[in-house]
Design an enzyme around this catalytic site. Sequence first.
Site, PDB file in Angstrom:
ATOM      1  CE  LYS A  32      -2.268   1.660   3.756  1.00 26.87           C
ATOM      2  NZ  LYS A  32      -2.054   3.104   3.804  1.00 26.87           N
ATOM      3  CG  ASP A  59      -4.652   4.475   1.886  1.00 25.79           C
ATOM      4  OD1 ASP A  59      -5.790   4.968   1.751  1.00 25.79           O
ATOM      5  OD2 ASP A  59      -4.107   4.290   2.988  1.00 25.79           O
ATOM      6  CE  LYS A  61      -7.240   6.489   4.684  1.00 23.93           C
ATOM      7  NZ  LYS A  61      -5.799   6.239   4.569  1.00 23.93           N
ATOM      8  CG  ASP A  64     -11.914  18.412  -3.693  1.00 25.78           C
ATOM      9  OD1 ASP A  64     -12.841  19.249  -3.800  1.00 25.78           O
ATOM     10  OD2 ASP A  64     -10.724  18.732  -3.616  1.00 25.78           O
ATOM     11  CB  THR A 119      -9.163   1.684  11.954  1.00 26.63           C
ATOM     12  OG1 THR A 119      -8.028   2.116  11.204  1.00 26.63           O
ATOM     13  CG2 THR A 119      -9.946   0.685  11.151  1.00 26.63           C
ATOM     14  NE  ARG A 211       1.666   2.547  13.086  1.00 21.45           N
ATOM     15  CZ  ARG A 211       0.808   3.361  13.689  1.00 21.45           C
ATOM     16  NH1 ARG A 211       1.261   4.303  14.497  1.00 21.45           N
ATOM     17  NH2 ARG A 211      -0.490   3.231  13.486  1.00 21.45           N
TER      18      ARG A 211
HETATM   19  O1  C5P Z   1       0.814   1.031  11.030  1.00 22.42           O
HETATM   20  P1  C5P Z   1      -0.629   0.599  10.895  1.00 22.42           P
HETATM   21  O2  C5P Z   1      -0.799  -0.914  10.818  1.00 22.42           O
HETATM   22  O3  C5P Z   1      -1.539   1.241  11.915  1.00 22.42           O
HETATM   23  O4  C5P Z   1      -1.050   1.164   9.449  1.00 22.42           O
HETATM   24  C1  C5P Z   1      -2.368   1.137   8.975  1.00 22.42           C
HETATM   25  C2  C5P Z   1      -2.408   1.792   7.632  1.00 22.42           C
HETATM   26  O5  C5P Z   1      -3.758   1.766   7.150  1.00 22.42           O
HETATM   27  C3  C5P Z   1      -1.977   3.252   7.616  1.00 22.42           C
HETATM   28  O6  C5P Z   1      -1.284   3.455   6.390  1.00 22.42           O
HETATM   29  C4  C5P Z   1      -3.280   4.038   7.620  1.00 22.42           C
HETATM   30  O7  C5P Z   1      -3.161   5.257   6.913  1.00 22.42           O
HETATM   31  C5  C5P Z   1      -4.211   3.083   6.883  1.00 22.42           C
HETATM   32  N1  C5P Z   1      -5.649   3.219   7.176  1.00 22.42           N
HETATM   33  C6  C5P Z   1      -6.180   3.105   8.445  1.00 22.42           C
HETATM   34  N2  C5P Z   1      -7.537   3.228   8.662  1.00 22.42           N
HETATM   35  C7  C5P Z   1      -8.350   3.433   7.633  1.00 22.42           C
HETATM   36  C8  C5P Z   1      -7.833   3.547   6.334  1.00 22.42           C
HETATM   37  C9  C5P Z   1      -6.466   3.426   6.150  1.00 22.42           C
HETATM   38  O8  C5P Z   1      -5.444   2.865   9.385  1.00 22.42           O
HETATM   39  N3  C5P Z   1      -9.667   3.470   7.836  1.00 22.42           N
END
Ligand code: C5P
Length: 232
Positions: A32, A59, A61, A64, A119, A211
Amino acid sequence: MGKDVIIACDFESAEKTFAFLDKFTDKKPFVKIGMELFYAEGPSIVKELKKRGHKIFLDLKLHDIPNTVKKSMAVLSRLDVDMTNLHAAGTTKMMQEALVGLTRPDGTRPLLIAVTQLTSTDEDAMRKDLLIDKPIDEVVMHYAKNAQVAGLDGVVCSPLEAGKVHEFCGKNFVTVTPGVRFADGEVGDQKRVTTPAKAKEIGSDYIVVGRPITAAEDPVKAYERCLNEFIG
Ligand code: C5P
């Protein structure tokens, strides 16, 4: 629907991204590319990762006015990614126009997925910051239905909501779920989280993991742990 683990490459440069992905010698993970990396490197990072054989979820998002989103999606469609997204909060009209923009002259297009509620947002933040008084589940299901009515392929949601989204919108409506953590790992800023194994049980189609893999001591091992728990 092909289940897969998507690694969130939230890096600040192409150099750091390649250094990370070079660790994966015998696999080409689905990756991603988010705002941080795309804003730093531009379309060339997408082209380079594509050339290296990775599937790509772009991604960005988008959110607009419908015309701007349509025209931006038309530009993104030329990058030949596998999946991209927008915010369902931009309205059904915006999602419909996005789909028009994303569809190439030959009728093909990447999967288009709508973000329901991030999330990192919980019901308390929804109520106090966004003045949305409905239960979060109801909001997520409503946004998912709007996305489906607009013709999109699925939603980004918490893994905890994936089962309900499938009940509500059918099992072919794709659920892409960030907010995944190992049982023994750090949660960080995410709020509605679960493990890869639980995400599988609930029925996510794709888990997005950042992460827990990118910051792991051994990222390849962490990725394989995700695959094992999620796909088995
Ligand atoms: O590091 P982590 O596992 O928290 O990363 C989650 C990834 O998913 C990040 O790149 C974040 O921008 C993305 N994301 C999210 N929640 C959403 C949509 C995308 O955490 N609803």
